[in-house]
Design an enzyme around this catalytic site. Structure first.
Site, PDB file in Angstrom:
ATOM      1  N   THR A  90      12.716  -2.286 -25.641  1.00 53.39           N
ATOM      2  CA  THR A  90      12.188  -1.599 -26.824  1.00 53.39           C
ATOM      3  C   THR A  90      11.966  -0.130 -26.443  1.00 53.39           C
ATOM      4  O   THR A  90      10.846   0.279 -26.146  1.00 53.39           O
ATOM      5  CB  THR A  90      10.859  -2.221 -27.298  1.00 53.39           C
ATOM      6  OG1 THR A  90      10.032  -2.487 -26.152  1.00 53.39           O
ATOM      7  CG2 THR A  90      11.076  -3.502 -28.053  1.00 53.39           C
ATOM      8  N   LYS A 144      -1.747  -4.902 -25.985  1.00 53.57           N
ATOM      9  CA  LYS A 144      -0.740  -4.611 -24.944  1.00 53.57           C
ATOM     10  C   LYS A 144      -0.585  -3.104 -24.731  1.00 53.57           C
ATOM     11  O   LYS A 144      -0.614  -2.593 -23.609  1.00 53.57           O
ATOM     12  CB  LYS A 144       0.609  -5.230 -25.351  1.00 53.57           C
ATOM     13  CG  LYS A 144       1.790  -4.743 -24.572  1.00 53.57           C
ATOM     14  CD  LYS A 144       1.755  -5.221 -23.148  1.00 53.57           C
ATOM     15  CE  LYS A 144       2.710  -4.428 -22.295  1.00 53.57           C
ATOM     16  NZ  LYS A 144       2.826  -4.952 -20.952  1.00 53.57           N
ATOM     17  N   ASP A 184      22.223 -13.442 -22.327  1.00 54.09           N
ATOM     18  CA  ASP A 184      22.327 -11.984 -22.246  1.00 54.09           C
ATOM     19  C   ASP A 184      23.736 -11.596 -22.669  1.00 54.09           C
ATOM     20  O   ASP A 184      24.682 -12.346 -22.407  1.00 54.09           O
ATOM     21  CB  ASP A 184      22.062 -11.506 -20.811  1.00 54.09           C
ATOM     22  CG  ASP A 184      21.666 -10.036 -20.762  1.00 54.09           C
ATOM     23  OD1 ASP A 184      20.476  -9.742 -20.517  1.00 54.09           O
ATOM     24  OD2 ASP A 184      22.556  -9.183 -21.003  1.00 54.09           O
ATOM     25  N   CYS A 197       6.920   1.400 -18.707  1.00 55.20           N
ATOM     26  CA  CYS A 197       5.790   0.870 -19.471  1.00 55.20           C
ATOM     27  C   CYS A 197       4.731   1.933 -19.675  1.00 55.20           C
ATOM     28  O   CYS A 197       4.515   2.418 -20.776  1.00 55.20           O
ATOM     29  CB  CYS A 197       5.197  -0.309 -18.724  1.00 55.20           C
ATOM     30  SG  CYS A 197       6.463  -1.451 -18.193  1.00 55.20           S
ATOM     31  N   TYR A 215      14.117  -7.209 -16.517  1.00 58.39           N
ATOM     32  CA  TYR A 215      12.964  -7.249 -15.622  1.00 58.39           C
ATOM     33  C   TYR A 215      11.905  -8.262 -16.070  1.00 58.39           C
ATOM     34  O   TYR A 215      11.167  -8.784 -15.248  1.00 58.39           O
ATOM     35  CB  TYR A 215      12.329  -5.859 -15.527  1.00 58.39           C
ATOM     36  CG  TYR A 215      13.167  -4.901 -14.727  1.00 58.39           C
ATOM     37  CD1 TYR A 215      13.137  -4.927 -13.339  1.00 58.39           C
ATOM     38  CD2 TYR A 215      13.997  -3.968 -15.341  1.00 58.39           C
ATOM     39  CE1 TYR A 215      13.901  -4.051 -12.577  1.00 58.39           C
ATOM     40  CE2 TYR A 215      14.769  -3.081 -14.598  1.00 58.39           C
ATOM     41  CZ  TYR A 215      14.715  -3.128 -13.215  1.00 58.39           C
ATOM     42  OH  TYR A 215      15.469  -2.276 -12.468  1.00 58.39           O
ATOM     43  N   ILE A 216      11.821  -8.528 -17.358  1.00 58.86           N
ATOM     44  CA  ILE A 216      10.811  -9.464 -17.853  1.00 58.86           C
ATOM     45  C   ILE A 216      11.429 -10.814 -18.195  1.00 58.86           C
ATOM     46  O   ILE A 216      10.942 -11.869 -17.788  1.00 58.86           O
ATOM     47  CB  ILE A 216      10.100  -8.876 -19.099  1.00 58.86           C
ATOM     48  CG1 ILE A 216       9.431  -7.544 -18.748  1.00 58.86           C
ATOM     49  CG2 ILE A 216       9.109  -9.883 -19.691  1.00 58.86           C
ATOM     50  CD1 ILE A 216       8.440  -7.595 -17.602  1.00 58.86           C
ATOM     51  N   LYS A 269       1.586  11.050  -2.037  1.00 59.37           N
ATOM     52  CA  LYS A 269       1.051   9.685  -2.209  1.00 59.37           C
ATOM     53  C   LYS A 269      -0.077   9.350  -1.235  1.00 59.37           C
ATOM     54  O   LYS A 269      -0.523   8.208  -1.172  1.00 59.37           O
ATOM     55  CB  LYS A 269       2.181   8.651  -2.045  1.00 59.37           C
ATOM     56  CG  LYS A 269       3.297   8.744  -3.061  1.00 59.37           C
ATOM     57  CD  LYS A 269       2.842   8.475  -4.478  1.00 59.37           C
ATOM     58  CE  LYS A 269       2.497   7.048  -4.746  1.00 59.37           C
ATOM     59  NZ  LYS A 269       2.175   6.825  -6.168  1.00 59.37           N
ATOM     60  N   HIS A 273     -19.431   4.135  -6.549  1.00 57.63           N
ATOM     61  CA  HIS A 273     -20.380   3.890  -7.633  1.00 57.63           C
ATOM     62  C   HIS A 273     -19.939   2.596  -8.331  1.00 57.63           C
ATOM     63  O   HIS A 273     -18.748   2.418  -8.595  1.00 57.63           O
ATOM     64  CB  HIS A 273     -20.337   5.081  -8.603  1.00 57.63           C
ATOM     65  CG  HIS A 273     -21.349   4.997  -9.699  1.00 57.63           C
ATOM     66  ND1 HIS A 273     -21.299   4.036 -10.681  1.00 57.63           N
ATOM     67  CD2 HIS A 273     -22.438   5.761  -9.965  1.00 57.63           C
ATOM     68  CE1 HIS A 273     -22.312   4.210 -11.513  1.00 57.63           C
ATOM     69  NE2 HIS A 273     -23.033   5.243 -11.090  1.00 57.63           N
ATOM     70  N   ARG A 310      13.723   3.788 -13.379  1.00 55.12           N
ATOM     71  CA  ARG A 310      13.540   4.259 -14.755  1.00 55.12           C
ATOM     72  C   ARG A 310      12.369   5.232 -14.872  1.00 55.12           C
ATOM     73  O   ARG A 310      11.285   4.951 -14.420  1.00 55.12           O
ATOM     74  CB  ARG A 310      13.339   3.063 -15.699  1.00 55.12           C
ATOM     75  CG  ARG A 310      14.627   2.258 -15.872  1.00 55.12           C
ATOM     76  CD  ARG A 310      14.416   1.060 -16.741  1.00 55.12           C
ATOM     77  NE  ARG A 310      13.434   0.145 -16.179  1.00 55.12           N
ATOM     78  CZ  ARG A 310      12.956  -0.916 -16.834  1.00 55.12           C
ATOM     79  NH1 ARG A 310      13.363  -1.174 -18.055  1.00 55.12           N
ATOM     80  NH2 ARG A 310      12.080  -1.711 -16.264  1.00 55.12           N
TER      81      ARG A 310
HETATM   82  N1  SAJ Z   1       0.587   5.342 -10.462  1.00 52.12           N
HETATM   83  C1  SAJ Z   1      -0.170   6.427 -10.048  1.00 52.12           C
HETATM   84  N2  SAJ Z   1      -1.443   6.212  -9.597  1.00 52.12           N
HETATM   85  C2  SAJ Z   1      -1.981   4.974  -9.534  1.00 52.12           C
HETATM   86  C3  SAJ Z   1      -1.204   3.853  -9.954  1.00 52.12           C
HETATM   87  C4  SAJ Z   1       0.070   4.087 -10.418  1.00 52.12           C
HETATM   88  O1  SAJ Z   1       0.279   7.579 -10.087  1.00 52.12           O
HETATM   89  O2  SAJ Z   1      -3.138   4.850  -9.100  1.00 52.12           O
HETATM   90  C5  SAJ Z   1       1.970   5.529 -10.948  1.00 52.12           C
HETATM   91  C6  SAJ Z   1       3.012   4.723 -10.174  1.00 52.12           C
HETATM   92  O3  SAJ Z   1       3.404   5.376  -9.001  1.00 52.12           O
HETATM   93  C7  SAJ Z   1       4.118   4.619 -11.195  1.00 52.12           C
HETATM   94  C8  SAJ Z   1       3.367   4.555 -12.525  1.00 52.12           C
HETATM   95  O4  SAJ Z   1       2.066   5.020 -12.265  1.00 52.12           O
HETATM   96  O5  SAJ Z   1       4.960   5.758 -11.208  1.00 52.12           O
HETATM   97  C9  SAJ Z   1       3.292   3.170 -13.156  1.00 52.12           C
HETATM   98  O6  SAJ Z   1       3.124   2.186 -12.153  1.00 52.12           O
HETATM   99  P1  SAJ Z   1       2.039   1.036 -12.247  1.00 52.12           P
HETATM  100  O7  SAJ Z   1       2.109   0.289 -10.975  1.00 52.12           O
HETATM  101  O8  SAJ Z   1       0.725   1.610 -12.635  1.00 52.12           O
HETATM  102  O9  SAJ Z   1       2.463   0.153 -13.488  1.00 52.12           O
HETATM  103  P2  SAJ Z   1       3.872  -0.499 -13.985  1.00 52.12           P
HETATM  104  O10 SAJ Z   1       4.476   0.462 -14.965  1.00 52.12           O
HETATM  105  O11 SAJ Z   1       4.709  -0.955 -12.873  1.00 52.12           O
HETATM  106  O12 SAJ Z   1       3.327  -1.807 -14.769  1.00 52.12           O
HETATM  107  C10 SAJ Z   1       2.424  -1.656 -15.846  1.00 52.12           C
HETATM  108  C11 SAJ Z   1       1.235  -2.627 -15.653  1.00 52.12           C
HETATM  109  N3  SAJ Z   1       0.200  -2.329 -16.628  1.00 52.12           N
HETATM  110  C12 SAJ Z   1      -1.097  -2.211 -16.280  1.00 52.12           C
HETATM  111  O13 SAJ Z   1      -1.482  -2.312 -15.150  1.00 52.12           O
HETATM  112  C13 SAJ Z   1      -2.077  -1.955 -17.394  1.00 52.12           C
HETATM  113  C14 SAJ Z   1       1.751  -4.069 -15.808  1.00 52.12           C
HETATM  114  O14 SAJ Z   1       0.661  -4.967 -15.759  1.00 52.12           O
HETATM  115  C15 SAJ Z   1       2.493  -4.233 -17.142  1.00 52.12           C
HETATM  116  O15 SAJ Z   1       3.011  -5.543 -17.283  1.00 52.12           O
HETATM  117  C16 SAJ Z   1       3.652  -3.262 -17.151  1.00 52.12           C
HETATM  118  O16 SAJ Z   1       3.121  -1.928 -17.053  1.00 52.12           O
HETATM  119  C17 SAJ Z   1       4.428  -3.451 -18.448  1.00 52.12           C
HETATM  120  O17 SAJ Z   1       5.519  -4.053 -18.408  1.00 52.12           O
HETATM  121  O18 SAJ Z   1       3.930  -3.066 -19.519  1.00 52.12           O
END
Ligand code: SAJ
Length: 406
Positions: A80, A201, A29, A255, A9-10, A395, A239, A322
């Site tokens: 990781t 990070k 890979d 993540c 993915y990255i 949602k 706010h 995942r």
């Molecule tokens: N989620 C909620 N409420 C929200 C936002 C998200 O319940 O308001 C849930 C989503 O549905 C999902 C989970 O959180 O199940 C994670 O989704 P996400 O969109 O918040 O984040 P990821 O895991 O797809 O990507 C994150 C990002 N990190 C941050 O925003 C700080 C991304 O920038 C990172 O690159 C990525 O982790 C990573 O690879 O570490």
């Protein structure tokens, strides 16, 4: 030439982006099928803009291989995972990729770790491997940590426009690698030390996890006293210094639901808030199960196979499953010997769970309660089709009256 190790993915979007911006790139890979299909022009997962980027990169001469290349610059983007029992990071893929790099690399090569690692991993696991093989770090090998920040669903855009962090032992090398990333990254790139890069990070993802946990806790409080959590968060967010995220059926992905555990595993006595947030987010699938049970009781529905989960991916408009809340929920049900709930996800074309439907209408024909676990665009385009169901919307996407919420 840049050799990018790990085309997941990255690693894959990063490799394609470097190639598009004119760098000579070989993606490596161990998965031969993946290497072959990428060379033919087929992608392993869905992502906005990735197909076009793939074609541009191929035109610019990117190649894919099972072999590690002899070169001067390596980017490691291997998984990781964390060890479930101890909550600590498992560095085995990083170490094995590093050893393979050391087998072939040029003297003076830069090895950049992009994979998310827990703070201290480079000192604890990476340096000893290099030194044990007789290399002098800073002379024979330059070590860097450049954690990614891209969000699935918007990766291609974010690769270009998100700021980045580069951790290095040596500022000059850090600046040189910053120049390399600037070939596609248009935002600020901060050069710092490796520990700060590792920690920042994990902190970024932990911050988001805690914020989501707060929203989820509010959802539970509001449910017990019949308040509208979405309305309350909307108002509070007006706010100027408040920015609460949205509650949901749980936190998935590789993540946010994983990285905070690194801190809990390494600092068990110091991570009360972080651990509590993790527990709250992990409790959400069980909360959804409780809500399903409430609705079944209210409507005297006894047969669990009348319940359908919409969405298997961990979030909207991606096919990545995942740690997804739906999978977590199905696991909980399994523990309670409750089988038979039906499942549909328009983005997941492989059968990965029992009673998974590939056709939306067939799925709808079999169920009375639909649980909206993921707000895919597909759902938003087809809301009319679920109007005659009992809807549990986790949602906040269902626009009509008469809906059950978290
Ligand atoms: N989620 C909620 N409420 C929200 C936002 C998200 O319940 O308001 C849930 C989503 O549905 C999902 C989970 O959180 O199940 C994670 O989704 P996400 O969109 O918040 O984040 P990821 O895991 O797809 O990507 C994150 C990002 N990190 C941050 O925003 C700080 C991304 O920038 C990172 O690159 C990525 O982790 C990573 O690879 O570490």
């Amino acid at each position: 030439m840049i050799n990018i190790i790990g085309l997941g993915y990255i690693g894959l979007p990063t490799a394609l982006m470097f190639a598009k911006s004119g760098q000579k790139v070989v993606g490596t890979d161990y998965n031969t099928d993946l290497v072959n299909s990428l060379s033919k022009g087929d992608l392993p997962f869905e992502e906005d803009g990735l197909e076009v980027l793939h074609q541009e990169a191929l035109t610019n001469g990117i190649t894919f291989s099972n072999e590690y290349q002899k070169t001067h610059t390596y980017i490691l983007a291997v998984p990781t995972p964390y060890i479930k029992e101890s909550k600590k990071l498992d560095p085995k893929y990083v170490i094995s990729a590093l050893n393979s790099v050391l087998d072939v690399c040029d003297k003076g090569a830069s090895v950049i770790i992009e994979s998310t690692v827990s703070p201290g991993t480079v000192d604890k696991y990476v340096r000893p491997v290099i030194e044990s093989r007789g290399y002098v770090i800073g002379e024979d090998i330059h070590l860097l940590h450049a954690p990614e920040r891209i969000i699935p669903g918007n990766m291609v855009h974010e690769l270009e426009y998100n700021s980045r962090t580069i951790g290095a032992d040596n500022i000059e090398i850090g600046e040189k690698i910053k120049g390399l990333y600037s070939s596609f990254c248009k935002a600020d790139i901060v050069v710092t030390d490796i520990r700060s890069a590792e920690m920042s990070k994990v902190v970024e993802n932990t911050y988001r996890d805690i914020n989501i946990a707060f929203a989820n806790e509010l959802a539970k409080i509001c449910h017990t006293d019949n308040m509208d959590v979405y309305e309350i968060i909307k108002i509070a967010n007006m706010h100027p210094r408040v920015n609460i995220m949205q509650p949901g059926p749980g936190v998935g992905g590789h993540c946010i639901s994983v990285d905070p555990w690194f801190l809990v595993g390494d600092y068990p006595d110091l991570t009360n808030l972080i651990l509590t947030a993790r527990k709250i987010n992990d409790s959400m699938p069980r909360h959804v199960l409780g809500r399903i049970r409430d609705i079944m009781r209210e409507h005297k529905i006894k047969d669990i196979s009348k319940v359908g989960l919409y969405g298997l991916s961990y979030k909207e408009n991606v096919d990545d499953t995942r740690e997804s809340p739906s999978l977590q929920l199905l696991e909980r049900m399994d523990e309670h010997l409750a089988f038979g709930v039906k499942v549909f996800d328009p983005h997941v074309n492989k059968k990965i769970v029992d009673h998974q439907y590939m056709n939306f209408e067939d799925f709808l024909n079999e169920i009375e309660i639909i649980v909206l676990m993921v707000g895919h665009n597909h759902l938003k385009d087809n809301m009319d089709l679920i109007k005659d169901k009992l809807v549990l919307d986790t949602k906040n996407v269902y626009p009509f009256e008469g809906v059950y919420k978290l």
